[in-house]
Design a protein around this motif. Structure first.
Motif, PDB file in Angstrom:
ATOM      1  N   ASP A 107      22.444  23.634  76.866  1.00 62.91           N
ATOM      2  CA  ASP A 107      23.279  24.753  77.768  1.00 62.91           C
ATOM      3  C   ASP A 107      24.855  23.978  77.117  1.00 62.91           C
ATOM      4  O   ASP A 107      25.254  24.909  76.969  1.00 62.91           O
ATOM      5  CB  ASP A 107      22.939  24.333  79.244  1.00 62.91           C
ATOM      6  CG  ASP A 107      22.104  24.589  80.087  1.00 62.91           C
ATOM      7  OD1 ASP A 107      21.690  25.572  79.585  1.00 62.91           O
ATOM      8  OD2 ASP A 107      21.720  24.658  80.964  1.00 62.91           O
ATOM      9  N   ARG A 108      24.976  22.339  77.153  1.00 60.38           N
ATOM     10  CA  ARG A 108      25.978  22.184  76.332  1.00 60.38           C
ATOM     11  C   ARG A 108      26.952  23.004  75.348  1.00 60.38           C
ATOM     12  O   ARG A 108      27.190  23.162  74.572  1.00 60.38           O
ATOM     13  CB  ARG A 108      26.402  20.360  76.519  1.00 60.38           C
ATOM     14  CG  ARG A 108      27.781  20.534  75.968  1.00 60.38           C
ATOM     15  CD  ARG A 108      27.222  18.630  76.060  1.00 60.38           C
ATOM     16  NE  ARG A 108      29.268  18.114  75.384  1.00 60.38           N
ATOM     17  CZ  ARG A 108      29.104  17.012  74.905  1.00 60.38           C
ATOM     18  NH1 ARG A 108      28.081  16.239  74.505  1.00 60.38           N
ATOM     19  NH2 ARG A 108      30.283  16.638  74.491  1.00 60.38           N
ATOM     20  N   TYR A 165      25.192  25.164  73.247  1.00 61.02           N
ATOM     21  CA  TYR A 165      25.339  27.188  73.587  1.00 61.02           C
ATOM     22  C   TYR A 165      26.797  27.390  74.050  1.00 61.02           C
ATOM     23  O   TYR A 165      27.295  28.110  73.759  1.00 61.02           O
ATOM     24  CB  TYR A 165      24.176  27.823  74.254  1.00 61.02           C
ATOM     25  CG  TYR A 165      22.804  27.855  73.816  1.00 61.02           C
ATOM     26  CD1 TYR A 165      22.730  27.392  72.533  1.00 61.02           C
ATOM     27  CD2 TYR A 165      20.912  27.452  73.958  1.00 61.02           C
ATOM     28  CE1 TYR A 165      21.838  27.232  71.423  1.00 61.02           C
ATOM     29  CE2 TYR A 165      20.055  28.017  73.717  1.00 61.02           C
ATOM     30  CZ  TYR A 165      20.286  27.148  71.936  1.00 61.02           C
ATOM     31  OH  TYR A 165      19.220  27.366  71.555  1.00 61.02           O
ATOM     32  N   ALA A 166      27.098  26.063  75.521  1.00 58.58           N
ATOM     33  CA  ALA A 166      28.312  26.974  75.555  1.00 58.58           C
ATOM     34  C   ALA A 166      29.634  26.627  74.947  1.00 58.58           C
ATOM     35  O   ALA A 166      30.792  27.567  74.862  1.00 58.58           O
ATOM     36  CB  ALA A 166      28.308  26.376  76.865  1.00 58.58           C
TER      37      ALA A 166
END
Length: 243
Positions: free
Chosen positions: A117-118, A120-121
């Motif tokens: 998630d990190r 991709y953010a």
């Protein structure tokens, strides 16, 4: 304290000198740049810290522990990660598979989803390309993937080797904005760059390498005004075989 100390590092490849005498410190929370022309020893220094090449002599100490003789996978597990020059991706595997390999050193595999998630953010383009083969990505996307893969090990210190090399100016600007953001989140950075303005804009402190040695070091703000930096960068002075 998460401090990296390199003392009198020497790396040889047979009779060829990679670096002959490099000493530097990277304090926790700082951004440190290694400057110098091609062949000054920047890549060899980072590879030695990462455990990819074995020092001939000298010491590398991380968080008070000597790591000079440790294999690369153990060094990654201790919180140091390298985004290498040329990316070194697994081109026949997908973006997501490359990122997952970056998390292989995690002691807590339960952290993997949060790290995806990190990344991709930070790099939305990678999220869009997650099922695409790495070999089909553009140069800028490959650089994002190389940085993202390093971040998947959740490092305390991220090393980057020539992150701007061969990229379009707009992509370089985006990449450095991301590095500023990572630093703002508390990540320590050690980067090798041929671009003096780029490096000194983000760095707190810099070491200028010439023929495998530290020729000059100081606060980034001071080195911006130092005429010797340009002289060293242009490779003036004695010549010696280095990598």
């Amino acid at each position: 304290m998460s401090e990296l100390i390199v003392e009198h590092l020497e790396v040889r490849y047979g009779d060829l000198v990679g670096v002959s005498d490099i000493s530097l410190r990277v304090h926790a929370g700082s951004v440190v740049a290694l400057l110098g022309s091609n062949g000054a020893g920047k890549t060899t220094t980072l590879n030695a810290v990462a455990g990819l090449v074995r020092p001939s002599s000298g010491r590398i100490v991380w968080q008070g522990e000597a790591i000079s003789r440790l294999p690369a996978y153990r060094i990654v597990g201790k919180g140091l990660a390298l985004s290498p020059e040329g990316w070194r991706l697994f081109v026949t595997q997908t973006v997501e598979q490359n990122l997952r390999l970056g998390a292989s050193s995690l002691a807590d595999r339960g952290r993997t989803a949060a790290l995806f998630d990190r990344v991709y953010a930070l790099f939305p383009r990678l999220a869009e390309r997650r099922r695409q083969l790495a070999g089909t990505l553009s140069g800028g996307e490959r650089q994002m993937l190389a940085v993202g893969r390093a971040l998947m090990s959740e490092p305390t210190l991220l090393m980057l080797d020539e992150p701007s090399l061969g990229l379009a100016p707009a992509i370089v600007e985006q990449l450095y904005e991301t590095l500023h953001r990572l630093h703002g989140e508390g990540l320590t950075l050690l980067l090798a760059e041929q671009s003096v303005p780029l490096a000194l804009d983000i760095a707190d402190y810099a070491f200028v390498l010439q023929t495998g040695r530290v020729a000059l070091d100081g606060a980034a703000a001071d080195l911006r005004e130092n005429e010797r930096v340009q002289q060293i960068y242009l490779g003036l002075g004695e010549s010696k075989a280095v990598i």
